[in-house]
Write an enzyme that holds these catalytic residues in place. Structure first.
Site, short mmCIF file in Angstrom:
data_model
loop_
_atom_site.label_atom_id
_atom_site.label_comp_id
_atom_site.label_asym_id
_atom_site.label_seq_id
_atom_site.Cartn_x
_atom_site.Cartn_y
_atom_site.Cartn_z
N GLU A 1 0.48 -1.03 0.10
CA GLU A 1 -0.10 -0.27 -0.32
C GLU A 1 0.60 1.06 0.19
O GLU A 1 0.31 2.89 0.03
CB GLU A 1 -0.70 0.35 1.92
N GLU B 1 8.10 -21.18 8.06
CA GLU B 1 7.82 -20.43 9.48
C GLU B 1 9.53 -20.88 10.23
O GLU B 1 9.44 -20.43 10.53
CB GLU B 1 6.72 -20.22 9.89
#
Length: 311
Positions: A94, A125
């Site tokens: 963004e 992860e």
């Protein structure tokens, strides 16, 4: 499976984390009316801003350090797994339309790569090696910042990213939602926003995820304010890539200058649609090339360019 011996140890670790704590008072939540569950969830969410508020000094210190490096050309890199990784990618994605940041200036790394945005990538992860490889692919330098994000504060990908970045001299920030986290300890700037046990046991996409979103909003937004990407509370570096944003560009110029519509159109035309340049052209009564030169000389800070123009 080779990971089996680690399961008891990992289970004992999780049992010490407040984000994983079981809440017996909510054990019958599935029996409640929908509105009551919604009220419970809303009440939980309301506590998150206060938890973030307790860490504002640490957040501000991290932002000042990030902005100083970015002003010298450094990049802001988020690294996380699962929800934490997705929130970092969201915040990074963004920045170009909001602040006209360059390609690669703000980067979101998620364990497992782009596929992990929409699917679970098994084992990703748990791999600090994958984090090191992802950072090495960016050719990290000492001017860059790496923000490791992990609700538990123990995710190997996030901790590994921070440790590797720090070894290369980059600035490091560790954002976690448990006290005494390995992630915060590994980073130069540790931020631990303790949001407590979740409504659904261990579902850290809830309060912990909301807290991470709020902190990442602060990190990027206030850093961009410090870098001169705004004028007051106006997004003067907005990239007008569609009709809505072109309309917003005109409105921003109007709010900043009070100029008439025809003047705004002329100024935007003369500055190739650059909002910041158009505002400077109108307020300082200069042409497009002069506005561009003044902004370049002021490092993109509109207020400084206005001062120079009037000086």
């Amino acid at each position: 499976m080779t990971s089996t011996p680690h399961h008891p140890d990992l289970r004992s670790q999780l049992e010490t984390l407040t984000t994983e704590a079981f809440r017996p008072e909510l054990a019958e939540i599935d029996q409640l009316p929908t509105l009551d569950i919604a009220r419970l969830m809303n009440g939980e969410d309301a506590a998150v801003p206060a938890a973030v508020g307790e860490r504002l000094p640490e957040i501000a210190a991290a932002i000042d350090a990030v902005a100083a490096r970015m002003a010298r050309g450094g990049r802001l890199v988020y690294a996380g797994a699962g929800t934490a990784g997705r929130l970092g990618v969201l915040d990074a994605s963004e920045c170009p339309p909001t602040f006209n940041t360059g390609p690669g200036q703000v980067v979101g790394l998620i364990a497992g790569g782009p596929d992990a945005m929409v699917t679970s990538v098994e084992g990703a992860e748990d791999s600090p090696e994958m984090a090191r490889a992802d950072l090495d692919a960016l050719a990290l330098t000492a001017e860059d910042t790496v923000v490791g994000v992990s609700a538990s504060g123990r995710t190997p990908y996030a901790v590994g990213a921070v440790e590797h970045a720090r070894s290369l001299g980059a600035l490091t920030v560790g954002l976690a939602c448990n006290r005494g986290s390995a992630l915060a300890a590994a980073a130069e700037h540790g931020i631990e926003v303790v949001t407590g046990p979740e409504l659904l046991t261990g579902s850290t996409r809830l309060k912990a995820g909301t807290a991470q979103k709020l902190v990442l909003n602060m990190l990027s937004t206030i850093t961009m304010i410090r870098l001169g990407k705004t004028y007051g509370n106006l997004m003067v570096d907005v990239r007008a890539s569609n009709e809505k944003l072109r309309a917003r560009s005109r409105r921003i110029v109007a709010l900043a200058t009070g100029a008439a519509d025809d003047e705004i159109e002329r100024a935007l035309t003369a500055t190739d649609g650059e909002v910041k340049h158009a505002i400077l052209a109108l307020l300082a009564d200069v042409d497009g090339p002069t506005a561009a030169r003044l902004l370049t000389e002021s490092g993109g800070h509109l207020r400084a360019a206005l001062t120079a123009a009037h000086g």
